[in-house]
Design a protein around this motif. Structure first.
Motif, PDB file in Angstrom:
ATOM      1  N   MET A   1    -129.048  -1.946  -2.697  1.00  0.00           N
ATOM      2  CA  MET A   1    -130.235  -1.873  -3.539  1.00  0.00           C
ATOM      3  C   MET A   1    -130.182  -0.636  -4.422  1.00  0.00           C
ATOM      4  N   ARG A   2    -130.841  -0.738  -5.554  1.00  0.00           N
ATOM      5  CA  ARG A   2    -130.839   0.365  -6.501  1.00  0.00           C
ATOM      6  C   ARG A   2    -132.068   1.240  -6.342  1.00  0.00           C
ATOM      7  N   PHE A   3    -131.845   2.537  -6.313  1.00  0.00           N
ATOM      8  CA  PHE A   3    -132.936   3.502  -6.421  1.00  0.00           C
ATOM      9  C   PHE A   3    -132.838   4.038  -7.835  1.00  0.00           C
ATOM     10  N   ALA A  29    -112.663   8.619  -4.860  1.00  0.00           N
ATOM     11  CA  ALA A  29    -111.983   7.343  -5.109  1.00  0.00           C
ATOM     12  C   ALA A  29    -112.823   6.424  -5.993  1.00  0.00           C
ATOM     13  N   CYS A  30    -114.115   6.572  -5.931  1.00  0.00           N
ATOM     14  CA  CYS A  30    -115.017   5.587  -6.554  1.00  0.00           C
ATOM     15  C   CYS A  30    -115.073   5.772  -8.066  1.00  0.00           C
ATOM     16  N   PRO A  31    -114.749   4.718  -8.820  1.00  0.00           N
ATOM     17  CA  PRO A  31    -114.763   4.869 -10.282  1.00  0.00           C
ATOM     18  C   PRO A  31    -116.154   5.128 -10.850  1.00  0.00           C
ATOM     19  N   TRP A  32    -117.186   4.545 -10.229  1.00  0.00           N
ATOM     20  CA  TRP A  32    -118.554   4.746 -10.752  1.00  0.00           C
ATOM     21  C   TRP A  32    -118.964   6.206 -10.541  1.00  0.00           C
ATOM     22  N   ALA A  33    -118.570   6.754  -9.399  1.00  0.00           N
ATOM     23  CA  ALA A  33    -118.868   8.157  -9.126  1.00  0.00           C
ATOM     24  C   ALA A  33    -118.074   9.064 -10.062  1.00  0.00           C
ATOM     25  N   ILE A  57    -112.198   8.252   3.534  1.00  0.00           N
ATOM     26  CA  ILE A  57    -112.299   7.139   4.492  1.00  0.00           C
ATOM     27  C   ILE A  57    -113.731   7.090   5.040  1.00  0.00           C
ATOM     28  N   GLN A  58    -114.359   5.922   4.879  1.00  0.00           N
ATOM     29  CA  GLN A  58    -115.717   5.781   5.423  1.00  0.00           C
ATOM     30  C   GLN A  58    -115.681   5.658   6.942  1.00  0.00           C
ATOM     31  N   GLU A  59    -116.831   5.911   7.560  1.00  0.00           N
ATOM     32  CA  GLU A  59    -116.915   5.916   9.031  1.00  0.00           C
ATOM     33  C   GLU A  59    -117.861   4.800   9.470  1.00  0.00           C
ATOM     34  N   GLU A  64    -121.853  -0.471  10.407  1.00  0.00           N
ATOM     35  CA  GLU A  64    -121.527  -0.536   8.973  1.00  0.00           C
ATOM     36  C   GLU A  64    -120.656   0.663   8.604  1.00  0.00           C
ATOM     37  N   VAL A  65    -119.795   0.489   7.573  1.00  0.00           N
ATOM     38  CA  VAL A  65    -119.020   1.661   7.134  1.00  0.00           C
ATOM     39  C   VAL A  65    -119.881   2.501   6.199  1.00  0.00           C
ATOM     40  N   HIS A  66    -119.768   3.821   6.383  1.00  0.00           N
ATOM     41  CA  HIS A  66    -120.620   4.723   5.606  1.00  0.00           C
ATOM     42  C   HIS A  66    -119.857   5.902   5.041  1.00  0.00           C
ATOM     43  N   TRP A  67    -120.326   6.377   3.896  1.00  0.00           N
ATOM     44  CA  TRP A  67    -119.792   7.600   3.275  1.00  0.00           C
ATOM     45  C   TRP A  67    -120.244   8.791   4.097  1.00  0.00           C
ATOM     46  N   VAL A  68    -119.284   9.609   4.536  1.00  0.00           N
ATOM     47  CA  VAL A  68    -119.624  10.748   5.401  1.00  0.00           C
ATOM     48  C   VAL A  68    -118.988  12.037   4.890  1.00  0.00           C
ATOM     49  N   GLY A 102    -127.605  -1.527   1.501  1.00  0.00           N
ATOM     50  CA  GLY A 102    -126.310  -0.859   1.324  1.00  0.00           C
ATOM     51  C   GLY A 102    -126.482   0.579   0.822  1.00  0.00           C
ATOM     52  N   VAL A 103    -125.461   1.365   1.075  1.00  0.00           N
ATOM     53  CA  VAL A 103    -125.450   2.755   0.624  1.00  0.00           C
ATOM     54  C   VAL A 103    -124.243   2.926  -0.292  1.00  0.00           C
ATOM     55  N   SER A 104    -124.471   3.452  -1.492  1.00  0.00           N
ATOM     56  CA  SER A 104    -123.335   3.569  -2.410  1.00  0.00           C
ATOM     57  C   SER A 104    -123.279   4.946  -3.050  1.00  0.00           C
ATOM     58  N   VAL A 105    -122.085   5.316  -3.458  1.00  0.00           N
ATOM     59  CA  VAL A 105    -121.899   6.492  -4.297  1.00  0.00           C
ATOM     60  C   VAL A 105    -121.761   6.002  -5.738  1.00  0.00           C
ATOM     61  N   PRO A 106    -122.191   6.802  -6.706  1.00  0.00           N
ATOM     62  CA  PRO A 106    -122.779   8.127  -6.580  1.00  0.00           C
ATOM     63  C   PRO A 106    -124.250   8.071  -6.180  1.00  0.00           C
ATOM     64  N   ASP A 120    -128.271   5.029  -9.414  1.00  0.00           N
ATOM     65  CA  ASP A 120    -128.060   4.208 -10.598  1.00  0.00           C
ATOM     66  C   ASP A 120    -127.095   4.926 -11.551  1.00  0.00           C
ATOM     67  N   TYR A 121    -125.790   4.719 -11.322  1.00  0.00           N
ATOM     68  CA  TYR A 121    -124.786   5.495 -12.057  1.00  0.00           C
ATOM     69  C   TYR A 121    -124.922   5.317 -13.563  1.00  0.00           C
ATOM     70  N   ASP A 122    -125.345   4.127 -13.958  1.00  0.00           N
ATOM     71  CA  ASP A 122    -125.492   3.771 -15.357  1.00  0.00           C
ATOM     72  C   ASP A 122    -126.459   4.744 -16.047  1.00  0.00           C
ATOM     73  N   VAL A 159    -116.776  -4.040 -20.947  1.00  0.00           N
ATOM     74  CA  VAL A 159    -115.846  -3.323 -20.065  1.00  0.00           C
ATOM     75  C   VAL A 159    -116.295  -3.452 -18.611  1.00  0.00           C
ATOM     76  N   TYR A 160    -117.596  -3.332 -18.382  1.00  0.00           N
ATOM     77  CA  TYR A 160    -118.097  -3.458 -17.007  1.00  0.00           C
ATOM     78  C   TYR A 160    -117.805  -4.857 -16.465  1.00  0.00           C
ATOM     79  N   ARG A 161    -118.200  -5.863 -17.240  1.00  0.00           N
ATOM     80  CA  ARG A 161    -118.122  -7.247 -16.760  1.00  0.00           C
ATOM     81  C   ARG A 161    -116.674  -7.712 -16.548  1.00  0.00           C
ATOM     82  N   VAL A 167    -111.656  -6.016 -11.852  1.00  0.00           N
ATOM     83  CA  VAL A 167    -110.613  -5.699 -10.871  1.00  0.00           C
ATOM     84  C   VAL A 167    -111.117  -5.956  -9.450  1.00  0.00           C
ATOM     85  N   TYR A 168    -112.393  -5.676  -9.208  1.00  0.00           N
ATOM     86  CA  TYR A 168    -112.969  -5.948  -7.872  1.00  0.00           C
ATOM     87  C   TYR A 168    -113.078  -7.449  -7.634  1.00  0.00           C
ATOM     88  N   ARG A 169    -113.472  -8.197  -8.680  1.00  0.00           N
ATOM     89  CA  ARG A 169    -113.575  -9.657  -8.516  1.00  0.00           C
ATOM     90  C   ARG A 169    -112.206 -10.251  -8.206  1.00  0.00           C
TER      91      ARG A 169
HETATM   92  N1  GSH Z   1    -121.345  -0.947  -8.453  1.00  0.00           N
HETATM   93  C1  GSH Z   1    -122.377   0.044  -8.381  1.00  0.00           C
HETATM   94  C2  GSH Z   1    -121.744   1.395  -8.400  1.00  0.00           C
HETATM   95  C3  GSH Z   1    -121.634   2.013  -7.060  1.00  0.00           C
HETATM   96  C4  GSH Z   1    -120.611   1.391  -6.141  1.00  0.00           C
HETATM   97  O1  GSH Z   1    -120.362   0.186  -6.139  1.00  0.00           O
HETATM   98  N2  GSH Z   1    -119.988   2.240  -5.344  1.00  0.00           N
HETATM   99  C5  GSH Z   1    -119.102   1.788  -4.297  1.00  0.00           C
HETATM  100  C6  GSH Z   1    -117.856   2.618  -4.202  1.00  0.00           C
HETATM  101  S1  GSH Z   1    -116.771   2.430  -5.567  1.00  0.00           S
HETATM  102  C7  GSH Z   1    -119.819   1.937  -2.976  1.00  0.00           C
HETATM  103  O2  GSH Z   1    -120.328   2.990  -2.659  1.00  0.00           O
HETATM  104  N3  GSH Z   1    -119.830   0.848  -2.182  1.00  0.00           N
HETATM  105  C8  GSH Z   1    -120.423   0.868  -0.896  1.00  0.00           C
HETATM  106  C9  GSH Z   1    -119.399   1.027   0.176  1.00  0.00           C
HETATM  107  O3  GSH Z   1    -118.195   1.071  -0.136  1.00  0.00           O
HETATM  108  O4  GSH Z   1    -119.797   1.165   1.340  1.00  0.00           O
HETATM  109  C10 GSH Z   1    -123.275  -0.048  -9.556  1.00  0.00           C
HETATM  110  O5  GSH Z   1    -122.986  -0.872 -10.400  1.00  0.00           O
HETATM  111  O6  GSH Z   1    -124.249   0.718  -9.608  1.00  0.00           O
END
Ligand code: GSH
Length: 326
Positions: A1-3, A29-33, A57-59, A64-68, A102-106, A120-122, A159-161, A167-169
């Motif tokens: 979810m987006r904050f 590693a994360c391109p958005w970050a 490496i997430q834990e 669930e795997v998490h950024w630590v 879910g929890v995401s970076v950045p 919301d990296y955007d 570019v995003y789409r 690449v992820y798709r």
């Molecule tokens: N796709 C997200 C950007 C953030 C994102 O997807 N980050 C990935 C890492 S590259 C992430 O934290 N994923 C959750 C995880 O890997 O646990 C967006 O469009 O806002």
């Protein structure tokens, strides 16, 4: 979810710009970050918004795997020295104790309360460029000039789409048909970019804009992880004369290569996505020294920062290792 709260000059969402108040939590590693770190550097906000780097490496936490935070990335004892938490998830929970998404970076975190403000990296990069003007360094470029906004938005959307998300798709395609579709769209997209960059130095013409900041992290990861691990292997980046020279030009520009951490990139992608790489063996190449070879893009004219200047080198605490040949 987006904050999606915004830190703004007028503090309309309750989060006013303030030096030292916010911490940007990323993973190298994360391109958005990576995009947020590039803009933070280009704007000279390194001393204004501090940086917290999570382990590549997430834990596994609660299934669930998490950024630590770990000692390896600057958090002795596994606690971020400023936020005092072990996982980025803790900042989400401070914001919303019932949060179970879910929890995401950045993630941008308010240091006094420990609350996540935005993931919301955007919007984060756009706000670093506009709302934080009071704290910009002298010579900070305008990455989102008023007269080019429509074109930047449309390049970013494509570019995003097709590319950054493409690449992820491709990498996580659950079936042959969805892989075939994603990989075709991705390489059609790269062909379009190759054509555009044959004629001009940067995506919007003569200067670096938000569009370049968004494309670069995907190109930087292409041959190292997307080509093999994500099966994006119609061509390598180095087989596109213009795109490869453009990527090297940016890599050698302050703010880009100095925020790119190939070791974290490789270890994260190959080490974490066990569904597509069950052995977690990390591929070694390609030799990153190639990123430092001459690009000759000056011949197209232009200058990276227009009337602005390049940023100073990053503070010691934020440095990534220099490129070492294989
Ligand atoms: N796709 C997200 C950007 C953030 C994102 O997807 N980050 C990935 C890492 S590259 C992430 O934290 N994923 C959750 C995880 O890997 O646990 C967006 O469009 O806002």
């Amino acid at each position: 979810m987006r904050f999606v709260d915004r830190v703004t000059a007028d503090g309309a969402d309750g989060w006013p710009v303030e030096a030292g108040r916010y911490r940007l939590v990323i993973n190298r590693a994360c391109p958005w970050a990576n995009r947020t770190v590039i803009v933070r550097r280009l704007m000279g906000l390194d001393e204004v918004i501090s940086l917290a780097v999570t382990d590549p490496i997430q834990e596994l936490i609660a299934g669930e795997v998490h950024w630590v935070f770990t000692a390896e990335t600057g958090s002795p004892g596994g606690l971020d020295p400023v936020l005092g938490v072990h996982a980025l998830r803790d900042s989400y929970l401070k914001r919303d104790p019932d949060y179970d998404g879910g929890v995401s970076v950045p993630g941008l975190v308010d240091v006094p309360s420990g609350h996540l403000v935005s993931n919301d990296y955007d919007q984060l990069t756009l706000d670093f460029g506009s709302e934080w003007k009071r704290f910009h360094r002298e010579g900070a470029p305008d990455l989102y000039p008023e007269r080019q906004r429509d074109e930047i938005d449309s390049v970013n959307e494509f570019v995003y789409r097709d590319v950054a998300n493409g690449v992820y798709r491709s990498g996580f395609a659950p079936s042959q048909a969805s892989y075939d579709r994603a990989v075709r769209i991705l390489f059609d997209g790269l062909d379009r970019l190759e054509d555009r960059l044959t004629r001009q130095r940067y995506l919007l013409g003569d200067h670096v804009t938000e569009a370049d900041v968004r494309l670069f992290p995907t190109l930087a990861r292409f041959d190292a992880v997307y080509h093999g691990h994500f099966k994006c292997n119609v061509r390598k980046l180095i087989e596109y004369p213009a795109l490869w020279a453009y990527a090297r030009d940016l890599f050698q520009t302050p703010g880009f290569g100095d925020t790119t951490h190939f070791d974290h990139i490789r270890r994260h992608y190959y080490g974490v996505h066990t569904a597509i790489n069950p052995t977690r063996v990390v591929a070694v190449g390609p030799d990153p020294a190639a990123w430092l070879t001459p690009h000759f893009r000056e011949q197209l004219g232009g200058s990276p920062f227009g009337d602005g200047t390049p940023p100073e080198p990053p503070p010691a605490i934020d440095r990534v290792p220099v490129v070492v040949p294989l």
